[in-house]
Every structure is written in C-alpha cells, then in structure tokens.
Motif scaffolding. Structure first.
Motif, PDB file in Angstrom:
ATOM      1  N   MET A  68       0.754  -1.208  -0.028  1.00  0.00           N
ATOM      2  CA  MET A  68       0.094   0.006  -0.056  1.00  0.00           C
ATOM      3  C   MET A  68       0.876   1.241   0.053  1.00  0.00           C
ATOM      4  O   MET A  68       0.763   2.214  -0.808  1.00  0.00           O
ATOM      5  CB  MET A  68      -1.007   0.029   1.192  1.00  0.00           C
ATOM      6  N   ASN A  84      -5.276  -1.514  -1.860  1.00  0.00           N
ATOM      7  CA  ASN A  84      -5.370  -2.005  -0.514  1.00  0.00           C
ATOM      8  C   ASN A  84      -6.717  -2.682  -0.132  1.00  0.00           C
ATOM      9  O   ASN A  84      -6.613  -3.686   0.385  1.00  0.00           O
ATOM     10  CB  ASN A  84      -5.090  -0.754   0.385  1.00  0.00           C
ATOM     11  N   THR A  85      -7.657  -1.962  -0.622  1.00  0.00           N
ATOM     12  CA  THR A  85      -9.139  -2.637  -0.534  1.00  0.00           C
ATOM     13  C   THR A  85      -9.438  -3.967  -1.323  1.00  0.00           C
ATOM     14  O   THR A  85      -9.748  -4.794  -0.798  1.00  0.00           O
ATOM     15  CB  THR A  85     -10.027  -1.624  -0.889  1.00  0.00           C
ATOM     16  N   LYS A 107     -13.590  -5.348   6.715  1.00  0.00           N
ATOM     17  CA  LYS A 107     -11.925  -5.029   6.616  1.00  0.00           C
ATOM     18  C   LYS A 107     -11.539  -4.292   5.209  1.00  0.00           C
ATOM     19  O   LYS A 107     -10.763  -3.424   5.236  1.00  0.00           O
ATOM     20  CB  LYS A 107     -11.114  -6.220   6.753  1.00  0.00           C
ATOM     21  N   TYR A 111     -10.556   0.264   4.584  1.00  0.00           N
ATOM     22  CA  TYR A 111      -9.255   0.837   4.134  1.00  0.00           C
ATOM     23  C   TYR A 111      -9.237   1.993   3.118  1.00  0.00           C
ATOM     24  O   TYR A 111      -8.420   2.813   3.072  1.00  0.00           O
ATOM     25  CB  TYR A 111      -8.591  -0.263   3.231  1.00  0.00           C
ATOM     26  N   TYR A 148      -2.698   6.904   9.064  1.00  0.00           N
ATOM     27  CA  TYR A 148      -3.005   5.658   8.950  1.00  0.00           C
ATOM     28  C   TYR A 148      -3.100   4.747   9.949  1.00  0.00           C
ATOM     29  O   TYR A 148      -4.308   3.926  10.098  1.00  0.00           O
ATOM     30  CB  TYR A 148      -1.917   5.163   7.846  1.00  0.00           C
ATOM     31  N   ASN A 152      -6.885   3.184  11.377  1.00  0.00           N
ATOM     32  CA  ASN A 152      -6.941   1.499  11.046  1.00  0.00           C
ATOM     33  C   ASN A 152      -7.287   0.934  12.287  1.00  0.00           C
ATOM     34  O   ASN A 152      -8.467   0.416  12.451  1.00  0.00           O
ATOM     35  CB  ASN A 152      -5.964   1.044  10.352  1.00  0.00           C
TER      36      ASN A 152
END
Length: 550
Positions: A68, A84-85, A107, A111, A148, A152
């Motif tokens: 990422m 990332n997703t 999850k 992101y 980040y 998260n």
C-alpha cells in the motif's frame, strides 16, 4: 455464537461498508487506467501478502502495508486505496476463505477512508504530490503513516467493541505492539520499493518484495510446526506417564502449563472426582486466582459446572453475563466472561473437569475445544489408571467387608512398628477384640445382619483410635488394634473405651434391634512379650479367658 449489540453493530458495519464502496465509486474516474498492468501487479502482490499473513498472539505480520505504501508513493492515494481494498477483499475472502463475509467486507471497505483520510492530513500539513520521497516530505510522510495506523486501529477497535470484543485493545495492549512491529518492518520495505521503482523499474521493486513473501511463508509454516509440536509434546507427556509411576498433582500441573502454551487463558483449574468427598475437588490450579480455585469443589449436577460434569460434553461460553447456560450461577463463574469446560472422560465415566476462564469475552475458539478434548482423554486415562491402581493396592491390604486392614498387611506393618519400638526403647501395645455371641446373631437375624454388625463394629474402632494406630480384622468376629508408644495403662484405657463405644451402638435388622458387646485382651511390649507372636498369644489368651467386668 457470540452475543453482539445487534443494532449498533449492524448499523456501524453497514455504514463503513457503504462509505468504502461510495468512496471507491466516487474516486474511480480518478484512476489512471493506462497504469492498469502495473496496478494489477501491485494488487497481485497485495493479495499474496494478505493470503500469507502470519497470525500471532501479538497481532498479524503481513507485507500488505508495504504494498500500500509503495503504491501510494508511486501512484497516489486513489490507486493505493483501490489496491489496498481489493487486496484485502481477495486475499482474505476469495483466496483465503478464512473469515466470515461480513468481516471481510468490513476490513476491505475500511481501508478506503483510512488511506484517503491519512492522505488528507498529508496534504494538509504541506506534503507534495510529486517527489514524495524528497526530504522535504519526511515529516508529512511520517504523519501519513501515523494517521493511517491510528484510523485503522480506530475502525477495528470500534468494530470489536460493538461485537463485545472490547478486550482486544483494552486488555491486550500487546496486540498494539505487534501491529507496531509489523509497521516497523513494512514501512522501510515500502519506501525502498518506491525508491527502486522511481530510480530503476517496477520489476526491481517487486523483486524486492518477493523475499518478504518468502519470509511470511516460512514463518507461517514455522508457527504451524510449533503448534503441532506443542500438541505432540502434550500427547507424549500423557502417553509417557500412562506407563510410569504417576503423581497426579504433577501430571495435571504439566497438563495445565502445557495447555497455556496453546490457549491464552487467565485462570485454569482441574477438578478430579473424590470418592471420599463425593464431589469434584480441585487438584491443581494456575493463574491469578490459583489459591482461591484450589479450595473450590464442584458438586455433580449443581450449577453450570456440575451440569457439564453430569452431561459429559465440552462447553464453550463466550460471555457468561449473557449466555443462558451460566445465567444465575454464583461463585467462581462470576470471575470470568469467557469459559471453556472440558470433561475428562475415561471410557464412559467423567473422572474430572478442566475449567479455563478469562475476564475477557470471546477468548476461546472451537478449535480449542477439539484439541483439549483429545488431550483431556489421555490425561483422564492416566487418572483412571492411577485410581484403579490405588483401588487394587487397597484391595490387597484391606478386608472387603469391614474396610479395615487384613491380617496379612497388619502383621507386616506390626513387625516394622515393633522393631522400631525395640530400637527406640518404647512401649507398643496390642488390643484384641471379640464380638460376644456373634454366632447367635447370624443364626437369629441372618448373615446380612451379621455382616452389618461386623462393619458397624469396625466403624466404631476406626472412630476411637488415633491416626498412628493400626486396626485390622484378625479373622471371623475378632479384631486387632496395634497402639504404638502406648504402655499397659494407656492400652487398658483404650480397650475400655472401645468396649463402651461398641455397647452404645444399636444395629437394626428389619424390625429388630441388635445390641452388641465385645470382650478385649491386651499385651504390651516389652513388659509382656518380646516379639509379635508372643504378644498375640498373650492377648488372645486373655481374650478367651473369663468375661471381663463391664
């Protein structure tokens, strides 16, 4: 199933998933599809990183953040969010198939706002979109990584909190440390990948990532081997001790300590069935409340633990406050939110219970139930063997009807006690007892009544002698009691006390009441005799003489 706050949890999950999907839809026009091939390559490595993620008690080790970060530095925030997703969605959904769909979607979706939110702060503090690796961008980039990480953790924490898994962060700060360690590894890797891409080529950057995947694969394989090794070690210990001289406390202490290597619990206790107390008694305990647990017992059929012992099936409770099986239970159940109860079953008999508890909810898994049930069978067999051995040893030395020692064992012990008295120049006395007119009891009331009288007299004798004294059934209706460190005067007091105690007892045979009396004879070493046979001869001669005054 775990209890959750259904409405808030569902609303929160749907909002995050909806937010992620909406942001992806909104940012799709900003994707540079001319870079599609390169982005697909980055996505492939992201999927592999998620697929090979190494789960440890302290968190998760994965190269996904490195992919990422490199994508963000090379292509920008929108491609980074998409890569990332999709990597999380494919890596933990389609490929891994290890998580529920709801968890996978959450999850993956979270992101998107995490990446875009961190990028917003990056731009806000003056980070430039070009030349992100320039020294002038060092502080904004550090802030990007920190935001980040914070966002998260915030999304995941809220998700767990609404699932009643608030303990994940409140009671497990080591998980934060594990995530931080993962970032310390992934951040330099991501920066180096971006540098190689900018100054060499994307393929050199991806070649750098291959060792990371190899490390993840090897580490994951190593952790599986470690877990299997711990399981085998437990099985080995059980099997080895099945054939050896067993100390129950040591055996089950090993069982609990080895179990803690496999299952992270707060307190553990093993209860074993006690024939004397007619309940399950704590044999060993481990944890903060070990001393309290060692004094506890479980009555068969009473309370949650008693019902488990009666039913014989393992039970997993995620939250004792909400589970109907534990509602209303008092005592030790109130100490824990999570409970795992494994009956120790030998053949078809429940010989004990292993109870694991933790103040956090949702700690134990079904895999723990499977593993500990298998291992519990080995240790239950060990306990059954020890108990059987004790019963056989006891049967060899005791009289089946009265429960007193038999003459053979009595003589063996008496010879040793007599030799000790000789060395220490001490007195030792022998008292013989005989039930008067016992044959008439059998003839008038039957053999069952006679057996009842014999057992009753034996019980009276046990209640009147000291722990250091030795009582036995000599034969027929005669009993013998050896009294160490007892002279003739004290021995006569004991004999008188035994006669009076037996005379006060009444035995019922149907509608009839049986009164019993005994005569006694005694002899003392060294006053009356110098060896055991001579003591028996003198005591029996006095016993068979004229009836004594009552």
């Amino acid at each position: 199933m775990r209890k959750v706050r259904r409405l808030p949890f569902t609303v929160y999950t749907c909002l995050v998933i909806g937010l992620g999907v909406g942001l992806l839809w909104y940012t799709f026009p900003l994707l540079n599809l001319d870079l599609g091939r390169e982005l697909l390559v980055m996505l492939a490595f992201g999927v592999l990183a998620e697929w090979l993620a190494v789960v440890t008690p302290q968190g998760q080790l994965t190269g996904g953040f490195a992919v990422m970060l490199a994508t963000y530095l090379i292509y920008g925030p929108v491609p980074a969010a998409w890569v990332n997703t999709l990597a999380a969605l494919l890596g933990q959904g389609v490929v891994n198939r290890g998580n529920p769909l709801r968890t996978t979607l959450f999850k993956a979706a979270q992101y998107v706002p995490v990446v875009l939110g961190a990028n917003f702060i990056y731009v806000l503090v003056g980070g430039t979109t070009d030349e992100k690796l320039a020294w002038s961008n060092a502080w904004p980039l550090v802030l990007f990584i920190g935001v980040y990480y914070f966002l998260n953790q915030l999304f995941v924490y809220t998700y767990k909190l609404l699932r009643r898994d608030e303990n994940l962060l409140l009671h497990r700060p080591d998980m934060l440390g594990g995530e931080g360690l993962n970032y310390l590894v992934a951040v330099p890797l991501g920066l180096f990948m971006a540098w190689l891409y900018m100054y060499i080529s994307i393929y050199s950057a991806l070649l750098l990532f291959i060792p990371m995947l190899a490390v993840q694969f090897v580490l994951q394989f190593y952790l599986h081997l470690q877990l299997a090794n711990r399981e085998l070690r437990l099985v080995y210990e059980a099997a080895r001790r099945l054939g050896g001289s067993l100390n129950l406390t040591e055996l089950f202490d090993i069982y609990l300590r080895e179990t803690r290597e496999l299952v992270n619990f707060g307190d553990g206790v093993i209860y074993l069935w006690s024939e004397e107390q007619k309940c399950f008694v704590a044999e060993t305990a481990l944890g903060n409340h070990a001393e309290l647990l060692k004094d506890s017992t479980v009555q068969r059929g009473e309370g949650f633990l008693g019902r488990v012992a009666e039913g014989g099936d393992a039970h997993l409770v995620d939250d004792t406050r909400e589970d109907e099986r534990t509602s209303g239970d008092m005592g030790l159940i109130q100490l824990y939110r999570s409970l795992l109860v494994i009956p120790l079953v030998a053949e078809t008999e429940v010989v004990g219970l292993m109870v694991l508890g933790d103040k956090r909810s949702g700690v134990f898994e079904e895999e723990h139930v499977r593993l500990l049930t298998i291992l519990g069978g080995f240790f239950a067999m060990a306990f059954a063997n020890v108990r059987l051995g004790r019963r056989l040893d006891q049967a060899v030395i005791t009289d089946e009807l009265t429960g007193l020692y038999n003459y053979r064992y009595f003589r063996h012990r008496a010879l040793g006690d007599l030799e000790q008295a000789r060395r220490l120049n001490e007195h030792i006395s022998l008292v013989m007892l005989n039930i008067e007119n016992f044959k008439q009891v059998n003839n008038r009331y039957g053999q069952l009544a006679g057996d009842m009288v014999l057992a009753g007299v034996a019980n009276v004798i046990c209640g009147q002698v000291r722990d250091c004294d030795l009582a036995a059934r000599y034969g027929g209706d005669e009993f013998a009691v050896l009294l160490p460190q007892t002279g003739p005067t004290e021995a006569k007091h004991v004999a008188d006390r035994l006669r009076l105690a037996v005379r006060e007892c009444v035995y019922e045979a149907g509608d009839s009441r049986i009164l019993v009396r005994v005569t006694t004879g005694l002899a003392t070493f060294p006053d009356d005799a110098a060896d055991l046979d001579a003591l028996f001869k003198i005591a029996l001669k006095e016993l068979e003489g004229e009836p004594q005054a009552k």
